[in-house]
Write a protein that holds these residues in place. Structure first.
Motif, PDB file in Angstrom:
ATOM      1  N   GLN A 129       6.978   7.537   8.074  1.00 26.03           N
ATOM      2  CA  GLN A 129       7.185   6.455   8.654  1.00 26.03           C
ATOM      3  C   GLN A 129       6.644   4.988   7.989  1.00 26.03           C
ATOM      4  O   GLN A 129       7.202   4.245   7.901  1.00 26.03           O
ATOM      5  CB  GLN A 129       6.832   6.290  10.025  1.00 26.03           C
ATOM      6  CG  GLN A 129       7.023   7.544  11.061  1.00 26.03           C
ATOM      7  CD  GLN A 129       6.177   7.706  12.440  1.00 26.03           C
ATOM      8  OE1 GLN A 129       4.803   7.708  12.073  1.00 26.03           O
ATOM      9  NE2 GLN A 129       6.902   7.774  13.470  1.00 26.03           N
ATOM     10  N   ILE A 130       5.634   5.223   7.309  1.00 26.75           N
ATOM     11  CA  ILE A 130       5.064   4.187   6.532  1.00 26.75           C
ATOM     12  C   ILE A 130       6.213   3.875   5.239  1.00 26.75           C
ATOM     13  O   ILE A 130       6.363   2.720   5.099  1.00 26.75           O
ATOM     14  CB  ILE A 130       3.722   4.403   5.944  1.00 26.75           C
ATOM     15  CG1 ILE A 130       2.628   4.856   7.131  1.00 26.75           C
ATOM     16  CG2 ILE A 130       3.184   3.382   5.072  1.00 26.75           C
ATOM     17  CD1 ILE A 130       1.307   4.980   6.683  1.00 26.75           C
ATOM     18  N   ALA A 131       6.674   4.858   4.739  1.00 23.34           N
ATOM     19  CA  ALA A 131       7.722   4.930   3.384  1.00 23.34           C
ATOM     20  C   ALA A 131       8.805   3.976   4.037  1.00 23.34           C
ATOM     21  O   ALA A 131       9.389   3.053   3.294  1.00 23.34           O
ATOM     22  CB  ALA A 131       8.130   6.084   2.885  1.00 23.34           C
ATOM     23  N   LYS A 132       9.309   4.392   5.338  1.00 19.10           N
ATOM     24  CA  LYS A 132      10.627   3.613   5.830  1.00 19.10           C
ATOM     25  C   LYS A 132      10.261   2.098   6.066  1.00 19.10           C
ATOM     26  O   LYS A 132      11.062   1.246   5.811  1.00 19.10           O
ATOM     27  CB  LYS A 132      10.952   4.119   6.969  1.00 19.10           C
ATOM     28  CG  LYS A 132      11.846   5.444   6.826  1.00 19.10           C
ATOM     29  CD  LYS A 132      12.347   5.852   8.242  1.00 19.10           C
ATOM     30  CE  LYS A 132      13.290   7.353   7.976  1.00 19.10           C
ATOM     31  NZ  LYS A 132      13.774   7.832   9.019  1.00 19.10           N
ATOM     32  N   ARG A 133       8.995   1.810   6.684  1.00 16.86           N
ATOM     33  CA  ARG A 133       8.678   0.607   6.891  1.00 16.86           C
ATOM     34  C   ARG A 133       8.531  -0.319   5.470  1.00 16.86           C
ATOM     35  O   ARG A 133       8.701  -1.555   5.578  1.00 16.86           O
ATOM     36  CB  ARG A 133       7.324   0.353   7.768  1.00 16.86           C
ATOM     37  CG  ARG A 133       6.848  -0.852   8.150  1.00 16.86           C
ATOM     38  CD  ARG A 133       5.600  -0.864   8.747  1.00 16.86           C
ATOM     39  NE  ARG A 133       5.735  -0.423  10.070  1.00 16.86           N
ATOM     40  CZ  ARG A 133       4.791  -0.330  11.240  1.00 16.86           C
ATOM     41  NH1 ARG A 133       3.589  -0.982  10.801  1.00 16.86           N
ATOM     42  NH2 ARG A 133       5.224   0.187  12.271  1.00 16.86           N
ATOM     43  N   PHE A 134       7.931   0.386   4.687  1.00  9.70           N
ATOM     44  CA  PHE A 134       7.983  -0.521   3.214  1.00  9.70           C
ATOM     45  C   PHE A 134       8.983  -0.225   2.296  1.00  9.70           C
ATOM     46  O   PHE A 134       8.963  -0.543   1.029  1.00  9.70           O
ATOM     47  CB  PHE A 134       6.447   0.044   2.667  1.00  9.70           C
ATOM     48  CG  PHE A 134       5.467  -0.800   3.245  1.00  9.70           C
ATOM     49  CD1 PHE A 134       4.964  -2.146   3.039  1.00  9.70           C
ATOM     50  CD2 PHE A 134       4.618   0.018   4.440  1.00  9.70           C
ATOM     51  CE1 PHE A 134       3.935  -2.592   3.760  1.00  9.70           C
ATOM     52  CE2 PHE A 134       3.524  -0.707   5.095  1.00  9.70           C
ATOM     53  CZ  PHE A 134       3.279  -1.872   4.635  1.00  9.70           C
ATOM     54  N   GLY A 135       9.898   0.696   2.472  1.00  8.02           N
ATOM     55  CA  GLY A 135      11.011   0.573   1.789  1.00  8.02           C
ATOM     56  C   GLY A 135      10.948   1.558   0.532  1.00  8.02           C
ATOM     57  O   GLY A 135      11.293   0.948  -0.811  1.00  8.02           O
ATOM     58  N   THR A 136      10.043   2.517   0.514  1.00  7.09           N
ATOM     59  CA  THR A 136       9.691   3.462  -0.466  1.00  7.09           C
ATOM     60  C   THR A 136       9.733   4.887  -0.141  1.00  7.09           C
ATOM     61  O   THR A 136      10.383   5.345   0.946  1.00  7.09           O
ATOM     62  CB  THR A 136       8.225   3.100  -1.084  1.00  7.09           C
ATOM     63  OG1 THR A 136       8.045   3.854  -2.205  1.00  7.09           O
ATOM     64  CG2 THR A 136       7.161   3.242   0.001  1.00  7.09           C
ATOM     65  N   THR A 137       9.419   5.650  -1.007  1.00  7.17           N
ATOM     66  CA  THR A 137       9.509   7.367  -0.615  1.00  7.17           C
ATOM     67  C   THR A 137       8.007   7.689   0.027  1.00  7.17           C
ATOM     68  O   THR A 137       7.024   7.267  -0.279  1.00  7.17           O
ATOM     69  CB  THR A 137       9.673   7.915  -1.890  1.00  7.17           C
ATOM     70  OG1 THR A 137       8.530   7.823  -2.788  1.00  7.17           O
ATOM     71  CG2 THR A 137      10.782   7.689  -2.575  1.00  7.17           C
ATOM     72  N   GLN A 138       8.187   8.893   0.511  1.00  6.58           N
ATOM     73  CA  GLN A 138       6.976   9.195   1.465  1.00  6.58           C
ATOM     74  C   GLN A 138       6.032   9.907   0.179  1.00  6.58           C
ATOM     75  O   GLN A 138       4.813   9.538   0.314  1.00  6.58           O
ATOM     76  CB  GLN A 138       7.485  10.445   2.094  1.00  6.58           C
ATOM     77  CG  GLN A 138       6.268  11.543   2.507  1.00  6.58           C
ATOM     78  CD  GLN A 138       5.667  12.562   1.650  1.00  6.58           C
ATOM     79  OE1 GLN A 138       6.428  12.993   1.084  1.00  6.58           O
ATOM     80  NE2 GLN A 138       4.187  12.721   1.900  1.00  6.58           N
TER      81      GLN A 138
END
Length: 189
Positions: A164-173
């Motif tokens: 979820q954090i990755a989606k929010r910041f536009g990066t990978t898990q």
């Protein structure tokens, strides 16, 4: 009629024909000529060094690489970094895989007392300890700021998943995992 000359290498007298003497024969044998070549090369090297540099640094005044290191072209081989040549001249050969590092952090310095051998890792640790590496948002490839990293860690601590954090910041898990476990951005509290 032969002329008596003194060999520049061994200091012995030798006989040379007038034609050889006129051409400037300086050595009694090929062995003496080949023994003298390194001395001549070293003298040429030191002619490019200004020993009045700041903080005891001996500044290379000859050619430079694009990254600012001095570069010297010995007669017997391809160009070599000047500080490596200075180290070899005073301390002997450099083992494969080792770097010649500077205590003084001056890329133009060739003072053998300022040079030491180290691995790639040693060189990087030395640079990091002296604050010469670009870290965090100062690195040209940085995608986040220190406040982004702190926010990611806060969100993870509050129960949000790494995905979820990755989606929010536009990066990978995987990138988020490296940040929250402090494998990346370890210098940010």
């Amino acid at each position: 009629m032969p002329t008596t000359l003194i060999c520049e290498q061994c200091g012995k007298e030798f006989q040379a024909t007038n034609s050889h003497a006129k051409r400037g024969q300086r050595f009694c044998s090929r062995e003496c000529y080949h023994a003298f070549r390194p001395k001549r090369e070293q003298a040429r090297f030191w002619s490019y060094v200004d020993k009045a540099g700041p903080n005891g640094c001996w500044i290379w005044t000859g050619g430079h690489t694009g990254s600012g290191y001095g570069q010297f072209c010995p007669h017997s081989r391809r160009a070599i970094l000047a500080h490596r040549y200075a180290y070899e001249m005073v301390h002997g050969p450099i083992s494969d895989g080792l770097f010649v590092c500077h205590h003084c952090d001056n890329r133009q310095c060739v003072n053998p007392e300022h040079l030491f051998l180290g691995s790639s890792g040693d060189n990087m640790q030395d640079a990091a300890a002296k604050g010469r590496t670009l870290q965090g948002e100062h690195h040209p490839n940085a995608r986040f700021t220190a406040s982004n990293v702190q926010e990611m860690r806060r969100l993870y601590g509050s129960g949000l998943s790494q995905g979820q954090i990755a989606k929010r910041f536009g990066t990978t898990q995987a990138h988020v995992q490296a940040i929250v476990t402090r494998r990346l951005w370890a210098h940010v509290p």
